[in-house]
Write a protein that holds these residues in place. Structure first.
Motif, PDB file in Angstrom:
ATOM      1  N   ALA A  32     -15.270  18.316  68.404  1.00 56.75           N
ATOM      2  CA  ALA A  32     -16.437  18.071  67.548  1.00 56.75           C
ATOM      3  C   ALA A  32     -17.089  19.391  67.118  1.00 56.75           C
ATOM      4  CB  ALA A  32     -17.449  17.193  68.278  1.00 56.75           C
ATOM      5  N   ARG A  36     -17.356  20.725  63.172  1.00 63.43           N
ATOM      6  CA  ARG A  36     -18.611  21.141  62.528  1.00 63.43           C
ATOM      7  C   ARG A  36     -18.516  22.579  62.018  1.00 63.43           C
ATOM      8  NH1 ARG A  36     -20.809  18.585  67.122  1.00 63.43           N
ATOM      9  NH2 ARG A  36     -21.500  16.490  66.592  1.00 63.43           N
ATOM     10  N   ILE A  40     -16.456  19.910  58.767  1.00 63.01           N
ATOM     11  CA  ILE A  40     -15.987  18.518  58.800  1.00 63.01           C
ATOM     12  C   ILE A  40     -16.938  17.707  59.670  1.00 63.01           C
ATOM     13  CG2 ILE A  40     -14.117  16.962  59.512  1.00 63.01           C
ATOM     14  CD1 ILE A  40     -12.191  19.351  59.177  1.00 63.01           C
ATOM     15  N   ASP A  41     -17.329  16.532  59.209  1.00 67.64           N
ATOM     16  CA  ASP A  41     -18.147  15.627  60.009  1.00 67.64           C
ATOM     17  C   ASP A  41     -17.235  15.042  61.087  1.00 67.64           C
ATOM     18  OD1 ASP A  41     -19.617  13.544  61.130  1.00 67.64           O
ATOM     19  OD2 ASP A  41     -20.145  12.632  59.209  1.00 67.64           O
ATOM     20  N   ALA A  43     -17.337  12.483  62.765  1.00 64.31           N
ATOM     21  CA  ALA A  43     -17.137  11.035  62.616  1.00 64.31           C
ATOM     22  C   ALA A  43     -15.931  10.732  61.718  1.00 64.31           C
ATOM     23  CB  ALA A  43     -18.390  10.389  62.045  1.00 64.31           C
ATOM     24  N   GLU A  44     -15.604  11.640  60.828  1.00 58.07           N
ATOM     25  CA  GLU A  44     -14.457  11.450  59.924  1.00 58.07           C
ATOM     26  C   GLU A  44     -13.124  11.622  60.644  1.00 58.07           C
ATOM     27  OE1 GLU A  44     -14.766  13.968  56.486  1.00 58.07           O
ATOM     28  OE2 GLU A  44     -16.887  13.482  56.222  1.00 58.07           O
TER      29      GLU A  44
END
Length: 156
Positions: A32, A36, A40-41, A43-44
């Motif tokens: 994660a 970031r 990139i999020d 969650a994607e």
């Protein structure tokens, strides 16, 4: 940062040299954070199991788990202050690594060659390959990095 000289180290003598294997843990939080950092999020990145699937370039973070014993260039006479990153490639042999896995990485020098630079001096090109294997020893991915070492400091 090493400032060793390359004098006396023949390129052919370096080919095949490998560092010691080291573990690379694929952790949820680190995936994660990396996502970031590259915009990139996280969650994607969710896979079918709800865990994020690491971006392909996540394996570049393997250096964070390695030390001098894992680096095939340790003691090879490379002047790290003059090494430029020329190219990076990732090859996956099947699916991408998943969160929760621990891969075993081993880096080796695949090739070394020299060319004359346009401004004079010698440029030493080197390709270092890092193999990533799963718990069963199956090759999961490879990272191929090209470095360019200048024979002298750049001048403005």
């Amino acid at each position: 940062m090493s400032t060793e000289t390359t004098a006396g180290t023949e390129p052919a003598a370096l080919v095949g040299r490998a560092g010691a294997p080291f573990p690379v843990r694929i952790e949820h939080g680190k995936v994660a954070e990396f996502a970031r950092a590259v915009g990139i999020d996280p969650a994607e990145l969710a896979g079918s199991d709800g865990e994020p699937v690491p971006p392909a370039t996540f394996l570049t973070t393997a250096r964070l788990w390695s030390g001098p014993a894992n680096d095939p260039w340790t003691g090879a006479g490379r002047n790290r202050s003059r090494v430029l990153h020329g190219e990076q490639e990732f090859v996956f042999h099947g699916r991408c690594p998943r969160v929760g896995e621990t891969l075993t990485a081993t880096s080796r020098i695949e090739s070394v060659f020299e060319k004359s630079g346009r401004r004079g001096g010698t440029l030493r090109f080197s390709v270092t390959v890092t193999e990533f294997r799963d718990a069963a020893g199956t090759l999961v991915a490879e990272a191929r990095s090209t470095g360019i070492e200048t024979s002298r400091a750049a001048t403005g």
